[in-house]
Design an enzyme around this catalytic site. Structure first.
Site, PDB file in Angstrom:
ATOM      1  N   SER A 115       0.839  -1.195   0.000  1.00 22.02           N
ATOM      2  CA  SER A 115       0.000   0.000   0.000  1.00 22.02           C
ATOM      3  C   SER A 115       0.878   1.251   0.000  1.00 22.02           C
ATOM      4  O   SER A 115       1.768   1.372  -0.835  1.00 22.02           O
ATOM      5  CB  SER A 115      -0.970  -0.038   1.195  1.00 22.02           C
ATOM      6  OG  SER A 115      -1.943   0.975   1.092  1.00 22.02           O
ATOM      7  N   GLU A 248      -0.874  -2.552  -8.388  1.00 16.98           N
ATOM      8  CA  GLU A 248      -2.224  -2.828  -7.885  1.00 16.98           C
ATOM      9  C   GLU A 248      -2.899  -1.494  -7.622  1.00 16.98           C
ATOM     10  O   GLU A 248      -2.246  -0.503  -7.300  1.00 16.98           O
ATOM     11  CB  GLU A 248      -2.180  -3.701  -6.627  1.00 16.98           C
ATOM     12  CG  GLU A 248      -1.366  -3.152  -5.483  1.00 16.98           C
ATOM     13  CD  GLU A 248      -2.179  -2.519  -4.376  1.00 16.98           C
ATOM     14  OE1 GLU A 248      -3.423  -2.560  -4.449  1.00 16.98           O
ATOM     15  OE2 GLU A 248      -1.571  -1.983  -3.441  1.00 16.98           O
ATOM     16  N   HIS A 317      -4.588  -5.057  -2.291  1.00 17.58           N
ATOM     17  CA  HIS A 317      -5.532  -4.836  -1.201  1.00 17.58           C
ATOM     18  C   HIS A 317      -6.656  -5.853  -1.116  1.00 17.58           C
ATOM     19  O   HIS A 317      -7.383  -5.875  -0.123  1.00 17.58           O
ATOM     20  CB  HIS A 317      -6.140  -3.423  -1.326  1.00 17.58           C
ATOM     21  CG  HIS A 317      -5.206  -2.330  -0.934  1.00 17.58           C
ATOM     22  ND1 HIS A 317      -4.144  -1.943  -1.719  1.00 17.58           N
ATOM     23  CD2 HIS A 317      -5.167  -1.537   0.179  1.00 17.58           C
ATOM     24  CE1 HIS A 317      -3.494  -0.950  -1.128  1.00 17.58           C
ATOM     25  NE2 HIS A 317      -4.082  -0.697   0.014  1.00 17.58           N
TER      26      HIS A 317
END
Length: 345
Positions: A115, A248, A317
């Protein structure tokens, strides 16, 4: 490029925990305690930072305190790994306060997570030449029992260097981002069948190899063009090996995702690649057939690449996720029956 890999972790090693982005609010301290206990159960010593168990205005502390603590852990020879609880939103505030050139002269240590931590992974690898681990966050490791995909993080952290680590596409994934309960030791709720896909719609097996680099696209697309997001030097130094880019998406809707990918493409990021891996998207897709959707975004920006593009990969995620080491040589093998990523760590 001479990527430096940290030594394997062994019982007795010291793992430091700090939150360079979001901290852990009080109602989730029990989950954090469970994750820390799991590290201790594996035989590790743990040192908690001051920037950890608080959260105010989307961060654990002011940027100078976060940067000072992170640099202290990164430069402490006793610390063998740094495992933040998770990412967040504002790690970018730290970039100008981290001395990546100094870190390039020091022995590397594992910096683990995903992240917003991609903000630090990318320059640590491209500027400091440290291998960094994009994979489960510490809070993901607090379950009493880990699924095989998540468990594989320890194969990377605890194996001898120069080992070939083979990971397999998961059997099933969780359909939403994880929302930890205050005292939960549960793992992921893996109910949806995993299926990696080729963007060109093909179903025949495909294989490619190269050096891994990437992370959270929401972050990487903001770093591109800055001193902390220069892919060109990494590409040049690894030209003979080839490059595998992986991304991502956590928040960008289809149109913003298209703009982010096209921006990178206009900067040359998708030139001469060995392959591209795109994780499952955590952002809301559109359902109206007349509107530009997620798959349209990928096809618009990447549909005509000569390199293979795989999407809905176990990255990001929507758990679980494989552990990818920035800077590692990797071979990706895709089949409809299941896919693998083999890295030399």
């Amino acid at each position: 490029m001479n990527i430096s890999f940290p030594p394997k972790l062994v019982p007795g090693d010291l793992i430091a925990i700090t939150a360079p982005s979001s901290g852990v609010p009080p109602h989730l301290h029990q989950r954090l305690d469970l994750a820390i206990q799991q590290l201790k159960n594996r035989g590790y010593r743990v040192r908690e930072g001051e920037c950890l168990r608080s959260q105010h205005k989307n961060k654990s502390a002011c940027k100078r305190l976060r940067a000072t603590e992170l640099m202290a852990f990164l430069t402490d020879p006793e610390v063998k790994a740094i495992m933040p609880p998770w990412g967040g939103d504002l790690a970018m505030e730290l970039l100008e306060l981290i001395d990546f050139q100094r870190l390039a002269t020091l022995e590397p240590k594992w910096f683990v997570g995903f992240s917003d931590l991609s903000t630090l992974h990318f320059p640590l690898t491209t500027l400091s030449h440290w291998a960094t681990l994009h994979g489960p966050n510490l809070m993901d490791l607090g379950a009493r029992e880990l699924d095989p995909t998540t468990q594989a993080i320890w194969s990377i952290l605890e194996n001898e260097r120069a080992t070939h680590i083979k990971q397999y596409s998961s059997q099933a994934y969780q359909i939403e981002e994880n929302q930890w309960g205050p005292a939960s030791d549960e793992g992921f709720n893996l109910t949806k069948e995993t299926k990696w896909k080729r963007l060109d719609g093909g179903t025949t097996p495909v294989s490619f190899e190269g050096r891994l680099i990437g992370g959270c696209l929401d972050i990487i697309s903001r770093l591109a063009g800055t001193p902390y997001g220069q892919l060109s030097r990494f590409r040049e130094l690894n030209r003979q090996d080839g490059i595998i880019l992986y991304f991502e998406n956590v928040e960008m809707g289809p149109c913003e995702l298209t703009r982010a990918l096209l921006s990178l493409r206009l900067q040359g990021w998708f030139n001469d690649l060995a392959g591209v891996l795109i994780g499952r998207s955590a952002a809301l897709d559109v359902t109206e057939a007349t509107q530009h959707n997620y798959l349209d975004a990928l096809r618009s920006a990447l549909g005509d690449l000569s390199a293979p593009v795989l999407y809905d990969v176990d990255i990001g995620h929507i758990p679980p996720q494989i552990s990818l080491v920035n800077g590692a040589s990797a071979t990706v093998e895709f089949t409809e029956q299941g896919s693998t990523v083999t890295q030399v760590i």
